[in-house]
Design a protein around this motif. Structure first.
Motif, PDB file in Angstrom:
ATOM      1  N   ILE A 154       0.861  -1.186   0.000  1.00  0.00           N
ATOM      2  CA  ILE A 154       0.000   0.000   0.000  1.00  0.00           C
ATOM      3  C   ILE A 154       0.890   1.227   0.000  1.00  0.00           C
ATOM      4  N   PRO A 155       0.739   2.149  -0.958  1.00  0.00           N
ATOM      5  CA  PRO A 155       1.624   3.326  -1.014  1.00  0.00           C
ATOM      6  C   PRO A 155       1.570   4.128   0.284  1.00  0.00           C
ATOM      7  N   VAL A 156       2.706   4.641   0.690  1.00  0.00           N
ATOM      8  CA  VAL A 156       2.769   5.412   1.935  1.00  0.00           C
ATOM      9  C   VAL A 156       1.948   6.691   1.826  1.00  0.00           C
ATOM     10  N   GLU A 157       1.738   7.182   0.579  1.00  0.00           N
ATOM     11  CA  GLU A 157       0.966   8.415   0.404  1.00  0.00           C
ATOM     12  C   GLU A 157      -0.482   8.251   0.834  1.00  0.00           C
ATOM     13  N   SER A 167      -9.751  -8.146  -0.092  1.00  0.00           N
ATOM     14  CA  SER A 167      -9.836  -9.133  -1.178  1.00  0.00           C
ATOM     15  C   SER A 167      -8.964  -8.739  -2.362  1.00  0.00           C
ATOM     16  N   ASN A 168      -7.695  -8.484  -2.085  1.00  0.00           N
ATOM     17  CA  ASN A 168      -6.693  -8.252  -3.105  1.00  0.00           C
ATOM     18  C   ASN A 168      -5.482  -9.126  -2.787  1.00  0.00           C
ATOM     19  N   ARG A 169      -4.327  -8.759  -3.288  1.00  0.00           N
ATOM     20  CA  ARG A 169      -3.104  -9.528  -3.044  1.00  0.00           C
ATOM     21  C   ARG A 169      -2.018  -8.620  -2.485  1.00  0.00           C
ATOM     22  N   LEU A 170      -2.397  -7.716  -1.647  1.00  0.00           N
ATOM     23  CA  LEU A 170      -1.483  -6.725  -1.118  1.00  0.00           C
ATOM     24  C   LEU A 170      -0.552  -7.339  -0.083  1.00  0.00           C
ATOM     25  N   ILE A 171       0.684  -6.853  -0.080  1.00  0.00           N
ATOM     26  CA  ILE A 171       1.682  -7.336   0.861  1.00  0.00           C
ATOM     27  C   ILE A 171       2.198  -6.153   1.679  1.00  0.00           C
ATOM     28  N   GLY A 172       3.200  -6.428   2.503  1.00  0.00           N
ATOM     29  CA  GLY A 172       3.769  -5.377   3.328  1.00  0.00           C
ATOM     30  C   GLY A 172       3.104  -5.328   4.687  1.00  0.00           C
ATOM     31  N   SER A 173       3.412  -4.294   5.437  1.00  0.00           N
ATOM     32  CA  SER A 173       2.906  -4.159   6.792  1.00  0.00           C
ATOM     33  C   SER A 173       2.058  -2.901   6.905  1.00  0.00           C
ATOM     34  N   ASN A 182      -5.938 -10.270   2.380  1.00  0.00           N
ATOM     35  CA  ASN A 182      -4.744  -9.898   1.656  1.00  0.00           C
ATOM     36  C   ASN A 182      -3.583 -10.738   2.177  1.00  0.00           C
ATOM     37  N   LYS A 183      -2.352 -10.263   1.985  1.00  0.00           N
ATOM     38  CA  LYS A 183      -1.163 -10.997   2.437  1.00  0.00           C
ATOM     39  C   LYS A 183      -0.280 -10.081   3.284  1.00  0.00           C
ATOM     40  N   LEU A 184      -0.918  -9.249   4.049  1.00  0.00           N
ATOM     41  CA  LEU A 184      -0.180  -8.330   4.908  1.00  0.00           C
ATOM     42  C   LEU A 184       0.489  -9.093   6.050  1.00  0.00           C
ATOM     43  N   HIS A 185       1.652  -8.623   6.488  1.00  0.00           N
ATOM     44  CA  HIS A 185       2.371  -9.286   7.576  1.00  0.00           C
ATOM     45  C   HIS A 185       2.830  -8.245   8.580  1.00  0.00           C
ATOM     46  N   GLY A 186       3.484  -8.713   9.618  1.00  0.00           N
ATOM     47  CA  GLY A 186       3.979  -7.818  10.648  1.00  0.00           C
ATOM     48  C   GLY A 186       2.959  -7.590  11.757  1.00  0.00           C
ATOM     49  N   ASN A 187       3.288  -6.684  12.630  1.00  0.00           N
ATOM     50  CA  ASN A 187       2.430  -6.398  13.774  1.00  0.00           C
ATOM     51  C   ASN A 187       1.354  -5.384  13.412  1.00  0.00           C
ATOM     52  N   VAL A 197      -9.009  -6.826   9.646  1.00  0.00           N
ATOM     53  CA  VAL A 197      -7.736  -7.255   9.061  1.00  0.00           C
ATOM     54  C   VAL A 197      -7.701  -8.775   8.983  1.00  0.00           C
ATOM     55  N   SER A 198      -8.836  -9.401   8.930  1.00  0.00           N
ATOM     56  CA  SER A 198      -8.901 -10.860   8.940  1.00  0.00           C
ATOM     57  C   SER A 198      -8.260 -11.455   7.688  1.00  0.00           C
ATOM     58  N   TYR A 199      -7.803 -12.711   7.840  1.00  0.00           N
ATOM     59  CA  TYR A 199      -7.233 -13.492   6.740  1.00  0.00           C
ATOM     60  C   TYR A 199      -6.060 -12.783   6.071  1.00  0.00           C
ATOM     61  N   ASN A 200      -5.075 -12.473   6.886  1.00  0.00           N
ATOM     62  CA  ASN A 200      -3.788 -11.983   6.431  1.00  0.00           C
ATOM     63  C   ASN A 200      -2.712 -12.825   7.106  1.00  0.00           C
ATOM     64  N   ASN A 201      -1.491 -12.351   7.144  1.00  0.00           N
ATOM     65  CA  ASN A 201      -0.387 -13.048   7.805  1.00  0.00           C
ATOM     66  C   ASN A 201       0.176 -12.200   8.940  1.00  0.00           C
ATOM     67  N   LEU A 202      -0.688 -11.494   9.606  1.00  0.00           N
ATOM     68  CA  LEU A 202      -0.249 -10.621  10.695  1.00  0.00           C
ATOM     69  C   LEU A 202       0.169 -11.443  11.908  1.00  0.00           C
ATOM     70  N   SER A 203       1.052 -10.884  12.711  1.00  0.00           N
ATOM     71  CA  SER A 203       1.572 -11.616  13.866  1.00  0.00           C
ATOM     72  C   SER A 203       1.748 -10.662  15.038  1.00  0.00           C
ATOM     73  N   GLY A 204       2.084 -11.248  16.183  1.00  0.00           N
ATOM     74  CA  GLY A 204       2.325 -10.452  17.366  1.00  0.00           C
ATOM     75  C   GLY A 204       1.062 -10.238  18.181  1.00  0.00           C
TER      76      GLY A 204
END
Length: 1023
Positions: A844-847, A861-867, A886-891, A907-914
């Motif tokens: 997701i762009p920081v802007e 319901s996309n394929r977004l990554i990052g935190s 999506n495929k978001l990760h991190g805290n 934020v359900s069904y992502n790869n978030l942790s912590g």
């Protein structure tokens, strides 16, 4: 003989005198008919004036100066339009009216236009000059300079109303020393009061209203206007009493208008008012007063008319009883409280007009408290604090005959005021929100033969009974928002043949529309919406009501064709047929209504294709066809319509979106829920005024905005969801910098989210009313033959009905996981971005996190990554955030807890942790917001967790302990196995050594088993 001759001589002399008298009479009559004609010099002066105005300022020739003929020297200029001559002055021009010369649009074009005063010098006997509403900004005279008006010694009246003249022009105007009347209203005077006015000592009437004057304290010479009788300073910005203290030195002043200023202190203001006043208007200020504040006004013994309406007065002005000459009292729209039954009887008995409308009166009211007011003609009363209770007065006979009665929020208790039965000269009656129960009062119509308007809206009327065998002159009838369950009387058109305005909306009226309504030849407004009418429109109605301007039949159960060929509704401007059961094709009878400005056929059963002749409605600005069964391609003739709003949604239109819509005035285009294919025409994005473009739920594809459009677009809502777009989201879409609602969801967009979204508005631009109503509120004014005569200009001779040509602008947008409808100020503050259900990838762009005014973000319901970055805390107005699937990760950043406006979070069904930052505002979200992230822990999930440091330390210690414990376990394992083996062997040996039945049984079983094994072996060998 001499006597005889003397007789005939006397007769002859009489005949000659008679002939002479007849000749003189004829000559005088001919002069009265204008036979003298205008002077040639003045005729040429008028033509020179026409040439100057026409060539320099584009004056509308057809409107005013068409009769000013240059080619015909015999044309009498005294007969020209806007010109008046006087034979007493030898045919000189004495009155010249050049008002409204400039087209209305050009008046507000703010061009600097100067008028040459020397052109008036051709008319030395000019007495009045009207140059109002022309938008000129300056005056000049290249010959005489600022002394130009000195040449017009006979000038008595000068009218510059509605121009853009400022203080500097009084250098010229103050030289008109012969003036008696000066109208300088609605110009650009500002700041200090123009001092040079004091030179015009013969002025009797001075109107400087609706400018921006704010300080008259420097004027010490206004008292020099010793003959001034009428002064209007209304609509300026005076706010200090000292600014008008000069008024107390004007003993001849009779009429004073200070309305529409900013005065606040009535106590101090009253001290400055001259005792000579007959008319005083202090309406629309911010006046408040103590009980003593009215005393100064109550000392104005000559006062005839007093207007204190639209202020902040709270105390009851009981001292007004001292004003024995008062005939007009206007106190409406204040906060005056107290007991009516004690206040009203104490008012002067000379009152003819009494308005107590929209105050804070409470308690009950006795109509008998008006018993002393024998001249009363107009009475209005209502309260803002609930309902005034009317008391029953069966034995009271009123001494007056009202002309107008207006009551609102008046609890009649189900009974009709008895004094009404004794009124026989009513012209207008309005009683609304007053719980009037029972049938329509037909007796009121019978008793008042000159009654013109009846307004009984928002009551509890249950029946519509009309007097039989009566043809009444009633012209205005409003019984909307009652509980009438009857059908419309069959003879309604015979009883009210002269009706012009009829509103029966929001009742429960059943049945069909009576054919007698075709007799209402003067009917220009008819509203039967929100009832239970059914059947077809009668032929007589469609033929006979040719004067109709507005026809509202919305939300009934009417059916049939629109319109059959015999229809003759040639005057229609606004036609509302939405929410009925009309069906079939649109028929050519509708084409006779060529003046249509609005056509709404939404939510019916119309089918077939849109007829090509739809393009012949040259005045059509609003076309609503939502929710029908129309199909086929949109005819190219639609390009002939200069529409502001076009709604074709929820039909079955197919083909490509027309490439030739006239977008010059288009504000709102809705084509969603059809079967359109192809790409979105790029010209739609270049439309200068287009604010809402809704193309959702079609089968559109291709590229979006593949051209440069510059900064011309004013688009605020772009809705393209549920289509078949498959490309990348183009960077050029960010040229639509003012967009605040963007829906690209449920497509197949690929690639990354453009970072330039951060440059789009999404609420950053709040300097204008983005979603204002795109129509105009048409005001239908109905004027009565009787009006109350007042120097205050009280307009109680008319009734206004505001007809909104369009409803509120609505936009549906998915937020908080549900579709919401936004309108009015809520839509104004709603800003959202929906990119859900696409194939977008990357981070997701920081802007995006800089859009601090955005309300709703949906990237699910996309394929977004990052935190999720900590900078999400900048979205301080965010109410809905959906990043699920999506495929978001991190805290999850703890800064999310600071978003106090957040009402939906997923934020359900992502790869978030912590650990989930379950604190502050985030405690309102349950486990569903986090499901599908296996490595998340903490509340509201059932997984417990510790910080990563403590967890690592504990893991190492346990691993070490487990390694040491492994050796001890193996030694004990070997020792245990040996001990068990030895113990088992010893026990078996001891068991077999004992001679008992068990030992014999044991050996027997062993021998038997050995025997069977040997037999099995011998058999196997033989085989």
């Amino acid at each position: 003989m001499r006597t005889y001759e003397r007789y005939w001589w006397w007769v002859k002399e009489k005949k000659m005198a008679l002939v002479f008298f007849m000749i003189v009479t004829v000559m005088l009559q001919l002069q009265m008919k204008g036979c003298v004609g205008c002077l040639e010099t003045e005729r040429m002066g008028l033509l020179q004036l026409k040439s100057y105005l026409k060539n320099g300022f584009e004056v509308e020739d057809e409107y005013m100066m068409k009769s000013w003929i240059h080619d015909d020297p015999s044309s009498d200029c005294c007969q020209w339009r806007s010109v008046e001559c006087s034979d007493a002055t030898g045919g000189h021009v004495v009155h010249l009216s050049l008002d409204r010369l400039i087209p209305v649009n050009d008046v507000y074009d703010f061009k600097n236009q100067s008028f040459n005063l020397s052109l008036l010098h051709s008319f030395p006997r000019l007495q009045s000059f009207d140059f109002s509403f022309n938008g000129f900004s300056d005056l000049f005279d290249p010959i005489n300079g600022h002394k130009s008006f000195q040449r017009l010694e006979k000038l008595r009246t000068l009218d510059f109303y509605g121009n853009r003249l400022n203080n500097s022009v009084f250098t010229f105007i103050s030289e008109a020393r012969s003036l008696r009347t000066l109208n300088f209203s609605s110009n650009l005077l500002d700041g200090v009061f123009p001092r040079k006015v004091s030179r015009m000592t013969k002025l009797k009437t001075l109107d400087l209203s609706y400018n921006k004057l704010s300080d008259a304290s420097q004027i010490k010479g206004l008292e020099n206007l010793v003959e001034l009788e009428v002064l209007s300073l209304a609509g300026n910005t005076f706010n200090h009493v000292k600014s008008i203290q000069v008024l107390k030195d004007m003993p001849m002043l009779q009429e004073l208008d200070l309305s529409g200023n900013r005065f606040t202190d009535l106590d101090r203001l009253g001290v400055l008012l001259p005792s000579s006043l007959h008319v005083l208007n202090l309406a629309k200020n911010q006046l408040s007063s103590t009980p003593k504040g009215y005393f100064e006004i109550c000392e104005l013994a000559n006062l005839r008319e007093l207007d204190l309406s639209s202020n902040a007065l709270t105390n009851t002005p009981n001292c007004l009883a001292n004003l024995s000459r008062l005939r007009t009292l206007e106190l409406s729209e204040n906060q005056i409280s107290g007991e009516l039954s004690s206040f009203v009887p104490g008012l002067p008995s000379t009152l003819e007009y009494l308005s107590l409308f929209d105050n804070d009166f409470n308690g009950s009211f006795l109509f008998s408290s008006l018993a002393n007011h024998t001249r009363l003609a107009v009475f209005t009363l209502s309260s803002n604090l609930g309902m005034i209770q009317a008391q029953d007065e069966t034995s009271w006979l009123p001494p007056f005959q009202l002309k107008m009665l207006k009551l609102k929020r008046f609890n009649l208790g189900g009974t009709i005021p008895s004094f009404l039965a004794h009124q026989h000269d009513l012209r207008s009656i309005h009683i609304s929100y007053s719980q009037w129960k029972g049938p329509f009062p037909g007796w009121l119509v019978e008793n008042n033969t000159r009654l013109e308007t009846i307004g009984l809206n928002n009551n509890l009327l249950t029946e519509l009974r009309l007097p039989a065998g009566l043809a009444h002159g009633l012209q205005y009838l409003d019984i909307s928002s009652n509980r009438i369950y009857d059908s419309l009387p069959e003879d309604i058109g015979i009883v009210f043949p002269h009706i012009e305005y009829m509103n029966f909306s929001s009742n429960h009226i059943r049945g069909t529309i009576p054919s007698s309504m075709g007799e209402m030849k003067s009917l220009y407004f008819l509203d039967l919406s929100y009832n239970r009418l059914y059947g077809q429109l009668p032929k007589t109605f469609l033929r006979g009501c040719y004067s109709l301007d507005v026809l509202k039949l919305s939300n009934n159960q009417l059916q049939g064709k629109v319109f059959p060929i015999h229809a003759n509704l040639t005057g229609l401007i606004l036609l509302f047929l939405d929410g009925n059961n009309f069906d079939g094709n649109l028929e050519e009878g509708l084409l006779k209504s060529k003046s249509l400005n609005l056509l709404d056929i939404s939510d019916n059963g119309f089918s077939g294709t849109l007829p090509f002749w739809i393009g012949e409605f040259s005045n059509l600005s609003f076309l609503h066809m939502r929710g029908n069964k129309l199909n086929g391609q949109v005819p190219h003739q639609v390009k002939n319509l200069e529409l502001m709003v076009l709604d074709m949604s929820h039909n079955s239109f197919s083909g490509s979106i027309p490439g030739n819509f006239n977008v010059a005035s288009l504000r709102d285009l809705r084509l969603h829920s059809n079967e359109f294919i192809g790409s979105v025409p790029s010209y739609l994005f270049k439309a200068e005024w287009l604010k809402v473009l809704d193309l959702r739920h079609n089968n559109l594809s291709g590229k979006i905005l593949d051209t440069t459009i510059g900064n011309t677009s004013d688009m605020r809502a772009l809705l393209l969801g549920n289509n078949s777009f498959q490309n990348h989201i183009p960077e050029k879409i960010c040229q639509l910098s003012k967009v605040g609602l963007l829906d690209l969801s449920h497509n197949k967009f690929k690639g990354a989210i453009p970072s330039c979204f951060g440059n789009m508005s999404f609420g950053a631009q709040t300097n204008d009313y983005i979603f204002g109503e795109y129509g105009y509120g048409q005001v239908l004014a109905f004027y009565q033959s009787w009006s109350y005569t007042s120097a205050l200009g009280l307009l109680y001779n008319g009734v206004e009905a505001v007809i909104q040509t369009t409803g509120d602008i609505e936009v549906n947008f998915l937020t908080k996981s549900r579709a919401e409808t936004y309108q009015r100020h809520i839509l104004q503050s709603m800003h959202g971005l929906d990119l859900s259900s696409n194939q977008l990838s990357g981070e997701i762009p920081v802007e995006i996190w800089d859009l601090k005014n955005i309300i709703s973000l949906n990237f699910s319901s996309n394929r977004l990554i990052g935190s999720i970055p900590d900078s999400i805390s900048k979205l301080e107005n965010l109410e809905s955030l959906d990043l699920s699937n999506n495929k978001l990760h991190g805290n999850i950043p703890p800064q999310l807890a600071d978003l106090n406006s957040l009402g939906y979070f997923n934020v359900s069904y992502n790869n978030l942790s912590g650990e989930i930052p379950f604190k502050s505002h985030l405690v309102t979200f349950d486990e569903k917001s986090y499901i599908g992230n296996d490595q998340l822990c903490g509340l509201p999930t059932n997984k417990s967790c510790r910080t990563s440091k403590d967890f690592g330390k504990q893991f190492k210690e346990e691993e070490k302990e487990e390694a040491g414990d492994g050796v001890i376990d193996m030694v004990w394992f070997y020792w245990t196995c040996g001990a068990v083996y030895i113990s088992t062997s010893l026990a078996l040996f001891a068991f077999l050594c004992i001679d008992s039945r068990w030992s014999r049984e044991w050996f027997y079983r062993v021998d038997l088993s050995v025997h069977h094994l040997k037999r099995f072996k011998n058999c196997f060998i033989c085989n």
